[in-house]
Write a protein that holds these residues in place. Structure first.
Motif, PDB file in Angstrom:
ATOM      1  N   UNK A 167       0.888  -1.163   0.033  1.00  0.00           N
ATOM      2  CA  UNK A 167       0.049   0.210  -0.093  1.00  0.00           C
ATOM      3  C   UNK A 167       0.743   1.226  -0.151  1.00  0.00           C
ATOM      4  N   UNK A 168       2.174   0.918   0.306  1.00  0.00           N
ATOM      5  CA  UNK A 168       2.911   2.323   0.309  1.00  0.00           C
ATOM      6  C   UNK A 168       3.677   2.582  -0.768  1.00  0.00           C
ATOM      7  N   UNK A 169       3.590   1.733  -1.849  1.00  0.00           N
ATOM      8  CA  UNK A 169       4.189   1.941  -3.091  1.00  0.00           C
ATOM      9  C   UNK A 169       3.913   3.317  -3.646  1.00  0.00           C
ATOM     10  N   UNK A 170       4.748   4.057  -3.861  1.00  0.00           N
ATOM     11  CA  UNK A 170       4.422   5.399  -4.678  1.00  0.00           C
ATOM     12  C   UNK A 170       3.956   5.419  -6.109  1.00  0.00           C
ATOM     13  N   UNK A 171       3.314   6.166  -6.364  1.00  0.00           N
ATOM     14  CA  UNK A 171       2.953   6.129  -8.094  1.00  0.00           C
ATOM     15  C   UNK A 171       3.049   7.580  -8.530  1.00  0.00           C
ATOM     16  N   UNK A 172       3.369   7.927  -9.798  1.00  0.00           N
ATOM     17  CA  UNK A 172       3.340   9.209 -10.264  1.00  0.00           C
ATOM     18  C   UNK A 172       2.140   9.668 -10.734  1.00  0.00           C
ATOM     19  N   UNK A 173       1.333  10.357 -10.488  1.00  0.00           N
ATOM     20  CA  UNK A 173       0.148  10.767 -11.084  1.00  0.00           C
ATOM     21  C   UNK A 173       0.203  11.414 -12.351  1.00  0.00           C
ATOM     22  N   UNK A 174       1.536  11.948 -12.695  1.00  0.00           N
ATOM     23  CA  UNK A 174       1.694  12.734 -13.869  1.00  0.00           C
ATOM     24  C   UNK A 174       2.456  11.854 -15.036  1.00  0.00           C
ATOM     25  N   UNK A 232      -4.057  -1.768  -5.007  1.00  0.00           N
ATOM     26  CA  UNK A 232      -5.332  -2.292  -4.258  1.00  0.00           C
ATOM     27  C   UNK A 232      -5.613  -3.660  -4.367  1.00  0.00           C
ATOM     28  N   UNK A 233      -5.539  -4.556  -5.350  1.00  0.00           N
ATOM     29  CA  UNK A 233      -5.992  -5.710  -5.505  1.00  0.00           C
ATOM     30  C   UNK A 233      -4.847  -6.721  -4.764  1.00  0.00           C
ATOM     31  N   UNK A 234      -3.504  -6.556  -4.809  1.00  0.00           N
ATOM     32  CA  UNK A 234      -2.432  -7.215  -3.989  1.00  0.00           C
ATOM     33  C   UNK A 234      -2.734  -6.967  -2.708  1.00  0.00           C
ATOM     34  N   UNK A 235      -2.740  -5.879  -2.175  1.00  0.00           N
ATOM     35  CA  UNK A 235      -3.111  -5.398  -0.624  1.00  0.00           C
ATOM     36  C   UNK A 235      -4.096  -6.449   0.197  1.00  0.00           C
TER      37      UNK A 235
END
Length: 363
Positions: A168-175, A198-201
């Motif tokens: 859940x703490x994995x960061x993603x880049x919205x840009x 979401x699915x993995x967590x």
């Protein structure tokens, strides 16, 4: 965005114990002697404690589904409409320490074009993104020159060793398409991973002991049909696009025998008018998540809800090979439920799609 998170509780406690080889039997004493009663109570208490511990210790199997219908649109002057659901599924093996041992990812992207007259092809067949492989044709648009399945598999490998909290703490880049920012994975996966996360967590958090071991092979199979769909012209102007996707998470040992399995299903429904208007009938929530709300028990000849029958059948497959699953006989005059007396008392519903998904998982 219309999104429904459909987590699978893997299977209820009773079936988890069955998949592990059967629940410990509890000794019952009919003696009226106080010493015998005490012995019986102690044995019952010890057995209960052992059963409780069995559900908490050991390798766990989990599966979760995240569905999205936001790409759905009505037909207009610019072209056809679209009834579309994207269901992301994650299957995991989780160690006693809560860390992921193995992960598999796939997406059922079911797209049905709808004309301005409300017509659509009722004979469409569907393949998941993992099944499509190069046929999904994303490599040309990828900045790293990788196909969808290659990026999905890389991300699945990336989360091995993580806990649900770390996922859940994995960061993603919205840009940048909400791809992961960590350099360790960004070179192998740049596509959106929010639904993966979401699915993995969820799958990790709700995994349970079903009989798998750390050395087992985890696989995932999907099977989709639209047999329940109806054209507006054939239903007094009220059309229905419905896709039913069945999911099978399966683990096998070195001999190819099933050690655990999970069965779930999503039904995506869309109203279609003769003017080409397409409207989702609501969030897509899996049958395992609906539990009693799926409301099949009243129509069941054995008085069991969908998830109860699914869990019983999934547990019954433990110990079988792919060939043995393929050889399971069903009753064409009885909803195509299994005919074997060992399972017929617990599951009478159609098992063919699940068997097909298991076959794909084990292919």
């Amino acid at each position: 965005m219309k999104k429904a998170i459909a987590l699978v509780m893997a299977a209820c406690l009773a079936f988890g114990l069955v998949a592990c080889g059967g629940a410990s039997s509890t000794a019952t004493s009919t003696s009226t002697a106080s010493s015998a009663a005490s012995t019986s109570e102690a044995a019952s208490s010890e057995a209960a404690s052992s059963e409780a511990a069995a559900t908490e210790a050991g390798v766990k199997t989990g599966m979760a589904i995240v569905s999205d219908t936001s790409s759905t649109k009505s037909a207009d002057a610019d072209g056809d409409g679209l009834a579309q659901v994207d269901s992301t599924v994650a299957a995991v093996l989780v160690g006693e320490d809560g860390k992921i041992i193995s992960c598999k990812l796939d997406v059922a992207q079911n797209k049905i074009p709808v004309t301005a007259e409300g017509t659509f092809d009722t004979t469409l067949t569907f393949q998941s993104k993992q099944e499509l492989k190069e046929g999904y044709n994303m490599k040309g648009a990828s900045g790293i020159g990788k196909e969808w399945y290659e990026q999905a598999n890389a991300f699945a490998e990336y989360v091995v060793g993580m806990t649900a909290e770390e996922v859940r703490a994995i960061e993603t880049n919205p840009e940048a398409h909400n791809g992961p920012v960590d350099a360790d994975i960004a070179a192998s996966c740049t596509m959106g991973v929010v639904d993966f996360i979401d699915a993995i967590a969820l799958a990790t958090e709700n995994a349970q002991v079903l009989g798998a071991s750390a050395e087992d092979n985890l696989t995932l199979g999907l099977s989709t049909n639209m047999d329940s769909s109806k054209l507006p012209a054939d239903n007094e102007g009220e059309g229905l696009v419905q896709t039913d996707t069945t999911y099978a998470a399966v683990t096998t040992d070195a001999e190819g025998k099933i050690t655990s399995s999970i069965w779930d299903c999503t039904q995506a429904k869309f109203d279609v008018t003769e003017a080409g208007e397409v409207t989702s009938k609501g969030d897509v929530v899996s049958k395992q998540v609906q539990l009693e709300n799926y409301n099949m028990k009243g129509a069941s000849g054995i008085g069991k809800e969908w998830y109860e029958q699914a869990n019983a059948y999934a547990a019954w497959l433990v110990g079988k090979t792919a060939d043995e699953v393929a050889a399971v006989e069903t009753n064409a005059e009885g909803h195509n439920g299994p005919t074997d007396a060992d399972i017929a008392a617990s599951c009478t519903m159609d098992v063919r799609e699940f068997n097909n998904a298991v076959a794909k998982a084990l292919a």
